[in-house]
Design an enzyme around this catalytic site. Structure first.
Site, mmCIF file in Angstrom:
data_model
loop_
_atom_site.group_PDB
_atom_site.id
_atom_site.type_symbol
_atom_site.label_atom_id
_atom_site.label_comp_id
_atom_site.label_asym_id
_atom_site.label_seq_id
_atom_site.Cartn_x
_atom_site.Cartn_y
_atom_site.Cartn_z
ATOM 1 N N HIS A 88 66.689 2.804 34.175
ATOM 2 C CA HIS A 88 66.313 3.856 35.480
ATOM 3 C C HIS A 88 67.600 3.669 36.507
ATOM 4 O O HIS A 88 68.296 2.917 36.471
ATOM 5 C CB HIS A 88 64.930 3.680 36.065
ATOM 6 C CG HIS A 88 65.184 2.348 36.782
ATOM 7 N ND1 HIS A 88 64.831 0.972 35.958
ATOM 8 C CD2 HIS A 88 65.180 1.798 38.085
ATOM 9 C CE1 HIS A 88 64.811 0.071 36.916
ATOM 10 N NE2 HIS A 88 65.070 0.508 38.200
ATOM 11 N N ASP A 109 67.561 3.715 40.780
ATOM 12 C CA ASP A 109 66.791 3.478 41.957
ATOM 13 C C ASP A 109 66.818 4.787 42.981
ATOM 14 O O ASP A 109 67.806 5.547 42.895
ATOM 15 C CB ASP A 109 67.036 2.406 42.779
ATOM 16 C CG ASP A 109 66.776 0.984 41.986
ATOM 17 O OD1 ASP A 109 65.986 1.063 40.990
ATOM 18 O OD2 ASP A 109 67.268 0.009 42.221
ATOM 19 N N HIS A 122 70.237 1.034 35.143
ATOM 20 C CA HIS A 122 69.824 -0.408 34.847
ATOM 21 C C HIS A 122 68.845 -0.527 34.259
ATOM 22 O O HIS A 122 67.742 0.081 34.254
ATOM 23 C CB HIS A 122 70.192 -1.291 36.299
ATOM 24 C CG HIS A 122 69.386 -1.012 37.343
ATOM 25 N ND1 HIS A 122 69.658 0.506 38.182
ATOM 26 C CD2 HIS A 122 68.270 -1.603 37.736
ATOM 27 C CE1 HIS A 122 68.672 0.518 38.769
ATOM 28 N NE2 HIS A 122 67.783 -0.540 38.667
ATOM 29 N N ARG A 161 61.544 -15.107 34.111
ATOM 30 C CA ARG A 161 62.568 -14.380 35.152
ATOM 31 C C ARG A 161 61.732 -13.532 36.153
ATOM 32 O O ARG A 161 60.751 -12.960 36.173
ATOM 33 C CB ARG A 161 63.448 -13.335 34.574
ATOM 34 C CG ARG A 161 64.345 -12.749 35.250
ATOM 35 C CD ARG A 161 65.562 -12.041 34.726
ATOM 36 N NE ARG A 161 66.389 -11.319 35.213
ATOM 37 C CZ ARG A 161 66.451 -10.406 35.864
ATOM 38 N NH1 ARG A 161 65.313 -9.383 35.621
ATOM 39 N NH2 ARG A 161 67.309 -10.099 36.612
HETATM 40 C C1 LIG Z 1 60.149 2.979 47.431
HETATM 41 C C2 LIG Z 1 59.956 2.931 46.285
HETATM 42 C C3 LIG Z 1 61.256 3.103 45.086
HETATM 43 C C4 LIG Z 1 60.405 2.862 43.903
HETATM 44 C C5 LIG Z 1 59.259 3.792 44.075
HETATM 45 C C6 LIG Z 1 58.804 3.053 45.495
HETATM 46 O O1 LIG Z 1 57.833 3.828 46.022
HETATM 47 C C7 LIG Z 1 58.175 1.631 45.251
HETATM 48 C C8 LIG Z 1 58.942 0.950 44.176
HETATM 49 C C9 LIG Z 1 60.145 1.295 43.542
HETATM 50 C C10 LIG Z 1 60.491 1.151 42.162
HETATM 51 C C11 LIG Z 1 60.927 -0.296 41.834
HETATM 52 C C12 LIG Z 1 60.963 -0.559 40.303
HETATM 53 C C13 LIG Z 1 61.849 0.644 39.757
HETATM 54 C C14 LIG Z 1 61.345 2.142 40.401
HETATM 55 C C15 LIG Z 1 62.220 3.224 39.958
HETATM 56 C C16 LIG Z 1 60.096 2.251 40.094
HETATM 57 O O2 LIG Z 1 59.360 2.727 39.580
HETATM 58 O O3 LIG Z 1 59.354 1.586 41.368
HETATM 59 C C17 LIG Z 1 61.545 2.060 41.794
HETATM 60 C C18 LIG Z 1 61.376 3.384 42.691
HETATM 61 C C19 LIG Z 1 62.433 4.165 42.729
HETATM 62 O O4 LIG Z 1 63.526 3.394 43.238
HETATM 63 O O5 LIG Z 1 62.283 5.416 42.506
HETATM 64 O O1 LIG Z 2 64.563 -7.261 37.451
HETATM 65 C C1 LIG Z 2 65.951 -6.592 37.652
HETATM 66 O O2 LIG Z 2 66.841 -7.171 37.273
HETATM 67 C C2 LIG Z 2 65.842 -5.322 37.984
HETATM 68 C C3 LIG Z 2 64.646 -4.629 38.684
HETATM 69 C C4 LIG Z 2 64.732 -3.293 39.207
HETATM 70 O O3 LIG Z 2 65.618 -2.585 38.666
HETATM 71 C C5 LIG Z 2 63.932 -2.713 40.315
HETATM 72 O O4 LIG Z 2 62.977 -3.482 40.780
HETATM 73 O O5 LIG Z 2 64.302 -1.581 40.495
HETATM 74 FE FE LIG Z 3 65.793 -0.761 39.798
#
Ligand SMILES: C=C1C[C@]23C[C@@]1(O)CC[C@H]2[C@@]12CCC[C@@](C)(C(=O)O1)[C@H]2[C@@H]3C(=O)O
Ligand SMILES: O=C(O)CCC(=O)C(=O)O
Ligand SMILES: [Fe+2]
Length: 355
Positions: free
Chosen positions: A228, A230, A286, A296
């Site tokens: 994905h 961010d 990533h 981890r």
């Molecule tokens: C602020 C945010 C970015 C995120 C969605 C969220 O509301 C909280 C969790 C974040 C996260 C972390 C893991 C990867 C990700 C794609 C997800 O599913 O939850 C990211 C979200 C994002 O960056 O879109």
């Molecule tokens: O655990 C990791 O190295 C990646 C975590 C991540 O990509 C995320 O929280 O958005």
């Molecule tokens: Fe991420």
């Protein structure tokens, strides 16, 4: 037979009785629900061939140039001499361990509600995949108190104190990084009103995502966190001493591991910075893979613009020869788009040229 949480759900509200929450501690083989066919969608790349993810010393007088180069070519870099005390990183890791080592049914007391943001749960991107991921997460947006109380009614303050201190330190670091990243594009404080009168990004929004990847009996057939980008401007990631984070470099043919370096933090370019830079900085794809014997942990500080701030290509980067590539959007709007379209979300904002 893999053990599931069935008995544990008695204490948990009905909407949280989710059989998909595995008790990773006791499981001895990867169940079909967590078996992935396409972990090797791209080959792993020998880092010697591509040079590896750049490492930038923030005390280096050339830091801005190095950051620009890293953002343009990789969308990710590691930083050292970032000023975050090692003791704070260790305390954060200890609190993460304390949380994820609670019994599965106990963690579910702090489960993220179906339409909520904060709390314990599966990777929220799970709904886009046919198989589940080998990880658990805890998302903190705003105060952690309510969820910490559900986990440790008599002793929630130590968790909250560490989180509060970590988030405060990260906010300062993220502001500094923003100016390094923007400085590399020729952007200065007067060019960005939403950085505030002092340019300290006081009103910026942020969240913290704690990720746990338990040791896995068959790591090659499962996924910690699927590929994905961010949605953030920047993400600052702490990873413990077990590798697992991998990135796709633009134009490269495979997954490149970001090795855990003692005292380093990883910085990712997110989708909103990609938009802000009018496509000059790629948001990096990533994923996290898992390990056969090692647990981890990672903590992603998710940094974005102030609420209701429209983020679009910076005016200074746009002219006749460089038309805006994306429509403007607020972080909340973008999160909604991401929740619907996932990895195609950026594409939905792309302005298609009429010429
Ligand atoms: C602020 C945010 C970015 C995120 C969605 C969220 O509301 C909280 C969790 C974040 C996260 C972390 C893991 C990867 C990700 C794609 C997800 O599913 O939850 C990211 C979200 C994002 O960056 O879109
Ligand atoms: O655990 C990791 O190295 C990646 C975590 C991540 O990509 C995320 O929280 O958005
Ligand atoms: Fe991420």
């Amino acid at each position: 037979m893999p053990s599931r949480l069935s008995d544990a759900f008695r204490e948990v509200p009905v909407h949280l009785r989710n059989k998909d929450h595995l008790d990773f501690e006791s499981i001895r083989e990867v169940p079909d629900s967590h078996t992935w066919q396409d972990v090797d969608d791209y080959p792993s790349v020998d880092t010697a061939a591509v040079g590896g993810v750049p490492v930038v010393d923030l005390n280096d007088p050339n830091a801005m140039k190095l950051v620009r180069h890293a953002c343009e070519t990789w969308g990710v870099f590691q930083i050292v001499n970032h000023g975050i005390p090692m003791t704070l990183l260790q305390e954060l890791e200890a609190q993460g361990r304390r949380l994820f080592s609670l019994p599965a049914e106990h963690k579910l007391k702090a489960a993220r509600l179906p339409d909520g943001i904060s709390g314990y749960g599966l990777a929220r991107i799970s709904s886009f995949f046919p198989k589940l991921m080998w990880s658990e997460g805890f998302t903190i947006v705003g105060s952690p108190v309510e969820h910490a109380r559900q986990l440790w009614p008599d002793d929630y303050t130590q968790f909250c104190d560490v989180i509060e201190e970590y988030v405060k330190e990260m906010k300062g670091l993220a502001g500094k990084l923003m100016w390094l990243v923007l400085g590399g594009l020729g952007i200065t404080k007067p060019d960005l009103k939403w950085a505030g009168p002092k340019g300290d990004f006081k009103e910026a929004s942020a969240g913290l995502q704690l990720n746990s990847y338990p040791a896995c009996p068959d790591p090659n057939r499962t996924m910690g966190l699927a590929a994905h980008t961010d949605s953030t401007l920047l993400t600052i990631l702490y990873q413990n001493n077990t590798s697992g984070l991998q990135v796709l470099k633009d134009g490269s043919t495979g997954w490149i591991t970001v090795p855990p370096l003692p005292e380093a933090l990883v910085v990712n370019v997110g989708d909103l910075l990609h938009i802000l830079s009018n496509g000059k900085y790629p948001s990096v794809f990533h994923r996290a893979v898992v390990h056969q014997t090692r647990h981890r942990l990672s903590a992603a500080y998710l940094y974005g613009p102030p609420p209701n701030t429209q983020v679009g290509p910076l005016e200074k980067l746009v002219d006749l020869n460089n038309p805006p590539l994306y429509k403007s959007v607020t972080w909340n709007e973008y999160l909604e788009t991401k929740a619907k379209h996932f990895n195609k979300a950026l594409g939905t904002l792309r302005i298609t040229s009429t010429t």
